[in-house]
Design an enzyme around this catalytic site. Structure first.
Site, PDB file in Angstrom:
ATOM      1  CB  SER A  50       2.115  -1.450  -6.980  1.00  0.00           C
ATOM      2  OG  SER A  50       2.255  -1.880  -8.330  1.00  0.00           O
ATOM      3  CG  ASP A  82       1.960   2.306  -3.717  1.00  0.00           C
ATOM      4  OD1 ASP A  82       1.586   2.845  -2.662  1.00  0.00           O
ATOM      5  OD2 ASP A  82       1.447   2.540  -4.834  1.00  0.00           O
ATOM      6  CG  HIS A  83      -1.489   0.421  -1.958  1.00  0.00           C
ATOM      7  ND1 HIS A  83      -2.440   0.858  -1.072  1.00  0.00           N
ATOM      8  CD2 HIS A  83      -1.304   1.449  -2.822  1.00  0.00           C
ATOM      9  CE1 HIS A  83      -2.816   2.086  -1.374  1.00  0.00           C
ATOM     10  NE2 HIS A  83      -2.129   2.477  -2.437  1.00  0.00           N
ATOM     11  CG  HIS A 180      -5.719   4.507  -5.240  1.00  0.00           C
ATOM     12  ND1 HIS A 180      -6.176   4.012  -4.046  1.00  0.00           N
ATOM     13  CD2 HIS A 180      -4.426   4.854  -5.040  1.00  0.00           C
ATOM     14  CE1 HIS A 180      -5.198   4.050  -3.163  1.00  0.00           C
ATOM     15  NE2 HIS A 180      -4.125   4.558  -3.728  1.00  0.00           N
ATOM     16  N   GLY A 181      -6.715   6.273  -9.159  1.00  0.00           N
ATOM     17  CA  GLY A 181      -7.161   6.210 -10.551  1.00  0.00           C
ATOM     18  C   GLY A 181      -7.492   7.574 -11.121  1.00  0.00           C
ATOM     19  CG  HIS A 213      -1.995   6.259  -0.686  1.00  0.00           C
ATOM     20  ND1 HIS A 213      -1.463   5.174  -1.323  1.00  0.00           N
ATOM     21  CD2 HIS A 213      -1.330   6.374   0.480  1.00  0.00           C
ATOM     22  CE1 HIS A 213      -0.519   4.648  -0.555  1.00  0.00           C
ATOM     23  NE2 HIS A 213      -0.421   5.354   0.553  1.00  0.00           N
ATOM     24  N   GLY A 214      -3.623   8.578  -3.841  1.00  0.00           N
ATOM     25  CA  GLY A 214      -4.643   8.999  -4.797  1.00  0.00           C
ATOM     26  C   GLY A 214      -4.585  10.482  -5.091  1.00  0.00           C
ATOM     27  CB  SER A 216      -3.191  11.603 -10.191  1.00  0.00           C
ATOM     28  OG  SER A 216      -1.974  10.876 -10.251  1.00  0.00           O
ATOM     29  CB  SER A 259      -3.585   8.369 -12.267  1.00  0.00           C
ATOM     30  OG  SER A 259      -4.075   7.236 -11.587  1.00  0.00           O
TER      31      SER A 259
HETATM   32  P1  13P Z   1      -3.198   8.171  -8.253  1.00  0.00           P
HETATM   33  O1  13P Z   1      -3.980   7.082  -8.890  1.00  0.00           O
HETATM   34  O2  13P Z   1      -4.062   9.335  -7.880  1.00  0.00           O
HETATM   35  O3  13P Z   1      -2.014   8.577  -9.036  1.00  0.00           O
HETATM   36  O4  13P Z   1      -2.644   7.593  -6.840  1.00  0.00           O
HETATM   37  C1  13P Z   1      -1.492   6.801  -6.797  1.00  0.00           C
HETATM   38  C2  13P Z   1      -1.296   6.168  -5.462  1.00  0.00           C
HETATM   39  O5  13P Z   1      -1.889   6.513  -4.471  1.00  0.00           O
HETATM   40  C3  13P Z   1      -0.308   5.095  -5.386  1.00  0.00           C
HETATM   41  O6  13P Z   1      -0.287   4.506  -4.122  1.00  0.00           O
HETATM   42  O1  G3H Z   2      -2.358   2.755  -5.833  1.00  0.00           O
HETATM   43  C1  G3H Z   2      -2.060   2.107  -6.825  1.00  0.00           C
HETATM   44  C2  G3H Z   2      -0.958   2.543  -7.724  1.00  0.00           C
HETATM   45  O2  G3H Z   2      -1.419   3.453  -8.687  1.00  0.00           O
HETATM   46  C3  G3H Z   2      -0.306   1.341  -8.329  1.00  0.00           C
HETATM   47  O3  G3H Z   2      -1.130   0.765  -9.270  1.00  0.00           O
HETATM   48  O4  G3H Z   2      -1.280  -1.602  -8.506  1.00  0.00           O
HETATM   49  O5  G3H Z   2      -1.828  -0.952 -10.884  1.00  0.00           O
HETATM   50  O6  G3H Z   2       0.545  -0.927 -10.057  1.00  0.00           O
HETATM   51  P1  G3H Z   2      -0.916  -0.791  -9.714  1.00  0.00           P
HETATM   52 ZN    ZN Z   3      -2.152   4.404  -3.115  1.00  0.00          ZN
END
Ligand code: 13P
Ligand code: G3H
Ligand code: ZN
Length: 311
Positions: A50, A82-83, A180-181, A213-214, A216, A259
């Site tokens: 990221s 990522d993102h 996310h999270g 995404h997201g 976890s 996460s």
């Molecule tokens: P989690 O926060 O669910 O692990 O998602 C991570 C993610 O989407 C990173 O781009």
């Molecule tokens: O989607 C976000 C990922 O979990 C990365 O998180 O931007 O805190 O590194 P971060």
């Molecule tokens: Zn993500």
């Protein structure tokens, strides 16, 4: 083996009804834990960075750590941004050796998302790099930006063909209820994913790789371990693993997990210090933390992704 793009990985994953894990990396122990798991189970991997990870660990350190993992494991590994939130950030990662980038234009209007994504795709493809775009908006925390539940929105299936054909993206992240999270659902809320949206998207884009995404699962054992060792996390609910496995059997070829790695690492370090309050050699607690990451990734490969033996 040199870095690979996700093209071949996704083609095989789509046809084989499994998904590739995309794990976020921030330091050496995380890279080692993930890639040791991949090696043990002979699984392809996506290591993703990221903007925050790049700020924390430095672009060159992360690229060189991944290069070391390629030498040590000989696995097919893609290095992915990522993102990415701007053309400049994507360009910097493309110029700096990544094999895949995400341009996340999901916070823009449909037309602005298309224009930004197309610009990144043109530059990336000229340099042999693949691009993930996003349609729909996930709730949760990304890079310190908190998207509230009200601002989140599901992907509209009727927009996906136009988005993909006008931008030329290689894969598409969609919003079907993941976020996310660690706090994905409210206490007492039953986790649900909109499989009907995933179904409609894949009918409109046959054979096209979809990204979640997201994803976890926020395994309760680790939240409990954090709280039993001096932590104070409220109840946290993630995406049930059987739902993710179901998505991996459908058009979802990439499942993002960060996460769960953070929770495993933090729980292990907290427990270590609780049991050894006099220790201060970082190797003593980072070693078990690295092992916990390895075990978590092996668990994901076996239970959620189905990618063991596919390298
Ligand atoms: P989690 O926060 O669910 O692990 O998602 C991570 C993610 O989407 C990173 O781009
Ligand atoms: O989607 C976000 C990922 O979990 C990365 O998180 O931007 O805190 O590194 P971060
Ligand atoms: Zn993500």
């Amino acid at each position: 083996m040199p870095l690979v793009t996700t093209t071949e990985m996704f083609k095989k994953a789509y046809e084989g009804g499994y998904a590739i894990g995309a794990f976020n990396v921030n330091n050496m122990e995380i890279v080692q834990g993930i890639t040791e798991a991949g090696k043990e189970l002979n699984s392809p991997l996506i290591l993703q960075v990221s903007a925050g990870a790049r700020k924390y660990a430095n672009h060159t350190y992360l690229v060189k750590l991944v290069e070391a993992a390629l030498i040590e494991t000989d696995l097919p590994i893609a290095l992915h941004l990522d993102h990415g939130d701007s053309f400049e950030l994507c360009k910097s990662c493309i110029d700096g050796g990544f094999s895949s980038v995400m341009i996340d234009g999901s916070h823009h209007s449909f037309e602005d998302n298309i224009a930004l994504t197309k610009k990144v795709v043109e530059y990336a493809h000229d340099h042999g790099v693949v691009v993930e775009g996003e349609l729909g908006r996930l709730a949760g925390i990304e890079d310190a930006v908190n998207v509230s539940d009200e601002d989140a929105s599901y992907t509209r299936p009727e927009e996906v063909e136009e988005f993909v054909s006008r931008t030329g993206v290689d894969s598409l992240a969609i919003a079907i209820g993941t976020s996310h999270g660690a706090y994905k659902f409210k206490p007492g809320q039953k986790p649900q994913l909109r499989f009907d949206i995933l179904e409609k998207v894949s009918e409109r884009l046959p054979g096209f790789p979809i990204v979640l995404h997201g994803a976890s699962s926020v395994i309760p054992e680790f939240v409990q371990m954090i709280n039993e060792n001096g932590g104070n996390m409220p109840d946290a609910i993630g995406i049930p693993e059987d739902m993710l496995r179901q998505a991996a059997k459908m058009a979802v070829c990439k499942i993002n997990i960060d996460s769960d790695l953070r929770l495993a690492m933090t729980a292990t370090i907290r427990k270590y210090f609780n049991e050894h309050p006099d220790h201060f050699d970082p190797r003593q607690y980072l070693g078990p933390a690295r092992n916990a990451i390895k075990e978590m990734v092996m668990h994901k490969i076996n239970t959620v992704l189905g990618s063991a033996g596919k390298a």
